[in-house]
Design a protein around this motif. Structure first.
Motif, PDB file in Angstrom:
ATOM      1  N   LEU A 118       0.828  -1.204   0.000  1.00 51.35           N
ATOM      2  CA  LEU A 118       0.000   0.000   0.000  1.00 51.35           C
ATOM      3  C   LEU A 118       0.865   1.258   0.000  1.00 51.35           C
ATOM      4  O   LEU A 118       0.576   2.225  -0.717  1.00 51.35           O
ATOM      5  N   ALA A 119       1.941   1.257   0.770  1.00 53.59           N
ATOM      6  CA  ALA A 119       2.850   2.414   0.800  1.00 53.59           C
ATOM      7  C   ALA A 119       3.449   2.667  -0.581  1.00 53.59           C
ATOM      8  O   ALA A 119       3.574   3.822  -1.010  1.00 53.59           O
ATOM      9  N   GLU A 120       3.793   1.608  -1.298  1.00 51.92           N
ATOM     10  CA  GLU A 120       4.355   1.774  -2.640  1.00 51.92           C
ATOM     11  C   GLU A 120       3.304   2.302  -3.611  1.00 51.92           C
ATOM     12  O   GLU A 120       3.594   3.159  -4.447  1.00 51.92           O
ATOM     13  N   LEU A 121       2.075   1.814  -3.511  1.00 52.38           N
ATOM     14  CA  LEU A 121       0.998   2.333  -4.358  1.00 52.38           C
ATOM     15  C   LEU A 121       0.758   3.813  -4.081  1.00 52.38           C
ATOM     16  O   LEU A 121       0.568   4.606  -5.006  1.00 52.38           O
ATOM     17  N   GLU A 122       0.782   4.197  -2.805  1.00 55.45           N
ATOM     18  CA  GLU A 122       0.604   5.603  -2.444  1.00 55.45           C
ATOM     19  C   GLU A 122       1.722   6.460  -3.035  1.00 55.45           C
ATOM     20  O   GLU A 122       1.478   7.553  -3.546  1.00 55.45           O
ATOM     21  N   ARG A 123       2.952   5.954  -2.982  1.00 54.90           N
ATOM     22  CA  ARG A 123       4.088   6.696  -3.534  1.00 54.90           C
ATOM     23  C   ARG A 123       3.936   6.875  -5.042  1.00 54.90           C
ATOM     24  O   ARG A 123       4.132   7.966  -5.576  1.00 54.90           O
ATOM     25  N   LEU A 124       3.573   5.794  -5.742  1.00 54.71           N
ATOM     26  CA  LEU A 124       3.404   5.858  -7.192  1.00 54.71           C
ATOM     27  C   LEU A 124       2.286   6.824  -7.582  1.00 54.71           C
ATOM     28  O   LEU A 124       2.409   7.562  -8.569  1.00 54.71           O
ATOM     29  N   ALA A 125       1.221   6.839  -6.814  1.00 59.88           N
ATOM     30  CA  ALA A 125       0.111   7.763  -7.091  1.00 59.88           C
ATOM     31  C   ALA A 125       0.530   9.205  -6.803  1.00 59.88           C
ATOM     32  O   ALA A 125       0.243  10.109  -7.592  1.00 59.88           O
ATOM     33  N   ALA A 126       1.227   9.419  -5.695  1.00 62.79           N
ATOM     34  CA  ALA A 126       1.664  10.774  -5.337  1.00 62.79           C
ATOM     35  C   ALA A 126       2.657  11.327  -6.354  1.00 62.79           C
ATOM     36  O   ALA A 126       2.656  12.527  -6.645  1.00 62.79           O
ATOM     37  N   ASP A 127       3.488  10.461  -6.924  1.00 58.87           N
ATOM     38  CA  ASP A 127       4.463  10.873  -7.938  1.00 58.87           C
ATOM     39  C   ASP A 127       3.820  11.137  -9.295  1.00 58.87           C
ATOM     40  O   ASP A 127       4.493  11.603 -10.206  1.00 58.87           O
ATOM     41  N   GLY A 128       2.540  10.767  -9.461  1.00 59.93           N
ATOM     42  CA  GLY A 128       1.879  10.937 -10.743  1.00 59.93           C
ATOM     43  C   GLY A 128       2.195   9.823 -11.729  1.00 59.93           C
ATOM     44  O   GLY A 128       1.944   9.950 -12.920  1.00 59.93           O
ATOM     45  N   THR A 129       2.735   8.730 -11.230  1.00 59.38           N
ATOM     46  CA  THR A 129       3.075   7.595 -12.096  1.00 59.38           C
ATOM     47  C   THR A 129       1.834   6.802 -12.463  1.00 59.38           C
ATOM     48  O   THR A 129       1.672   6.398 -13.619  1.00 59.38           O
ATOM     49  N   ILE A 130       0.968   6.564 -11.479  1.00 59.63           N
ATOM     50  CA  ILE A 130      -0.268   5.819 -11.712  1.00 59.63           C
ATOM     51  C   ILE A 130      -1.448   6.541 -11.074  1.00 59.63           C
ATOM     52  O   ILE A 130      -1.272   7.378 -10.188  1.00 59.63           O
ATOM     53  N   THR A 131      -2.635   6.196 -11.534  1.00 53.95           N
ATOM     54  CA  THR A 131      -3.881   6.594 -10.892  1.00 53.95           C
ATOM     55  C   THR A 131      -4.651   5.312 -10.652  1.00 53.95           C
ATOM     56  O   THR A 131      -4.955   4.575 -11.591  1.00 53.95           O
ATOM     57  N   VAL A 132      -4.929   5.009  -9.392  1.00 53.73           N
ATOM     58  CA  VAL A 132      -5.664   3.792  -9.064  1.00 53.73           C
ATOM     59  C   VAL A 132      -7.139   4.040  -9.345  1.00 53.73           C
ATOM     60  O   VAL A 132      -7.733   4.986  -8.839  1.00 53.73           O
ATOM     61  N   LEU A 133      -7.719   3.184 -10.192  1.00 54.71           N
ATOM     62  CA  LEU A 133      -9.109   3.343 -10.602  1.00 54.71           C
ATOM     63  C   LEU A 133     -10.064   2.471  -9.798  1.00 54.71           C
ATOM     64  O   LEU A 133     -11.217   2.844  -9.580  1.00 54.71           O
ATOM     65  N   ASP A 134      -9.605   1.297  -9.375  1.00 59.58           N
ATOM     66  CA  ASP A 134     -10.486   0.380  -8.651  1.00 59.58           C
ATOM     67  C   ASP A 134      -9.651  -0.684  -7.952  1.00 59.58           C
ATOM     68  O   ASP A 134      -8.525  -0.969  -8.378  1.00 59.58           O
ATOM     69  N   ALA A 135     -10.203  -1.267  -6.902  1.00 54.04           N
ATOM     70  CA  ALA A 135      -9.524  -2.339  -6.177  1.00 54.04           C
ATOM     71  C   ALA A 135     -10.553  -3.206  -5.463  1.00 54.04           C
ATOM     72  O   ALA A 135     -11.565  -2.707  -4.971  1.00 54.04           O
ATOM     73  N   LEU A 136     -10.281  -4.510  -5.444  1.00 56.49           N
ATOM     74  CA  LEU A 136     -11.081  -5.481  -4.699  1.00 56.49           C
ATOM     75  C   LEU A 136     -10.133  -6.441  -3.996  1.00 56.49           C
ATOM     76  O   LEU A 136      -9.048  -6.719  -4.502  1.00 56.49           O
ATOM     77  N   LEU A 137     -10.560  -6.953  -2.866  1.00 54.12           N
ATOM     78  CA  LEU A 137      -9.822  -8.005  -2.177  1.00 54.12           C
ATOM     79  C   LEU A 137     -10.758  -9.196  -2.054  1.00 54.12           C
ATOM     80  O   LEU A 137     -11.869  -9.066  -1.542  1.00 54.12           O
ATOM     81  N   VAL A 138     -10.297 -10.356  -2.554  1.00 51.83           N
ATOM     82  CA  VAL A 138     -11.069 -11.591  -2.484  1.00 51.83           C
ATOM     83  C   VAL A 138     -10.268 -12.556  -1.629  1.00 51.83           C
ATOM     84  O   VAL A 138      -9.078 -12.764  -1.872  1.00 51.83           O
ATOM     85  N   SER A 139     -10.910 -13.152  -0.622  1.00 48.95           N
ATOM     86  CA  SER A 139     -10.181 -14.084   0.237  1.00 48.95           C
ATOM     87  C   SER A 139     -11.008 -15.330   0.518  1.00 48.95           C
ATOM     88  O   SER A 139     -12.233 -15.308   0.491  1.00 48.95           O
ATOM     89  N   ARG A 140     -10.279 -16.422   0.738  1.00 46.04           N
ATOM     90  CA  ARG A 140     -10.892 -17.685   1.144  1.00 46.04           C
ATOM     91  C   ARG A 140     -10.224 -18.062   2.459  1.00 46.04           C
ATOM     92  O   ARG A 140      -9.017 -18.253   2.515  1.00 46.04           O
ATOM     93  N   GLY A 141     -11.026 -18.128   3.509  1.00 45.64           N
ATOM     94  CA  GLY A 141     -10.509 -18.446   4.829  1.00 45.64           C
ATOM     95  C   GLY A 141     -10.077 -19.902   4.936  1.00 45.64           C
ATOM     96  O   GLY A 141     -10.332 -20.709   4.039  1.00 45.64           O
ATOM     97  N   PRO A 142      -9.434 -20.252   6.052  1.00 46.23           N
ATOM     98  CA  PRO A 142      -9.009 -21.637   6.263  1.00 46.23           C
ATOM     99  C   PRO A 142     -10.180 -22.620   6.207  1.00 46.23           C
ATOM    100  O   PRO A 142     -10.005 -23.786   5.849  1.00 46.23           O
ATOM    101  N   ASP A 143     -11.386 -22.137   6.544  1.00 41.89           N
ATOM    102  CA  ASP A 143     -12.580 -22.993   6.530  1.00 41.89           C
ATOM    103  C   ASP A 143     -13.231 -23.072   5.145  1.00 41.89           C
ATOM    104  O   ASP A 143     -14.233 -23.745   4.958  1.00 41.89           O
TER     105      ASP A 143
END
Length: 142
Positions: A29-54
């Motif tokens: 996340l810190a690297e994404l923030e740096r890249l966005a602050a530098d104007g290198t990227i613009t984050v358009l969307d994000a999702l997190l998908v997880s499958r628990g141990p169960d």
């Protein structure tokens, strides 16, 4: 992918990153923030998908994952949707998560503008797979 807002004049990528267990310590996340602050990227969307141990599957939009990620994404573009999370979840192993990130190469828009400014036009833009570059490097070193 779901309905999307139009990005600028720059290429847009979808990146999937797999994590085993609970290994989110903020470095990515810190690297994404740096890249966005530098104007290198613009984050358009994000999702997190997880499958628990169960085996239970959950998915969350950026706003529900982390305040910093929510701030980075801002108003989600709608590029990623429930059906994207469901497709990823089908292949996900227990105790694993996949972060899905859509971002625009903001730096490329300024390059394209400079090209147009001198009467040029961008004819094509293709991604060279990392495996192809590795193979070329290995071939060159032998």
């Amino acid at each position: 992918m779901g309905e999307q807002r139009m990005a600028g004049n720059a290429p847009v990528d979808l990146v999937l990153v797999e994590f085993s267990g609970d290994r989110f310590d903020g470095r990515v996340l810190a690297e994404l923030e740096r890249l966005a602050a530098d104007g290198t990227i613009t984050v358009l969307d994000a999702l997190l998908v997880s499958r628990g141990p169960d085996g239970a599957v959950t998915w969350m939009e950026a706003a529900n994952v982390d305040e910093r990620l929510a701030s980075l994404v801002g108003e989600p573009s709608g590029v990623l949707a429930a059906e994207d999370a469901e497709l990823i979840a089908e292949e996900l192993q227990p105790d694993t998560a996949i972060g899905m990130l859509v971002f625009e190469h903001t730096w490329a828009a300024t390059l394209a503008e400079a090209v147009r400014g001198v009467g040029g036009r961008l004819v094509d833009w293709q991604r060279v797979p990392a495996t192809a570059l590795t193979a070329l490097a290995e071939e060159a070193s032998s």
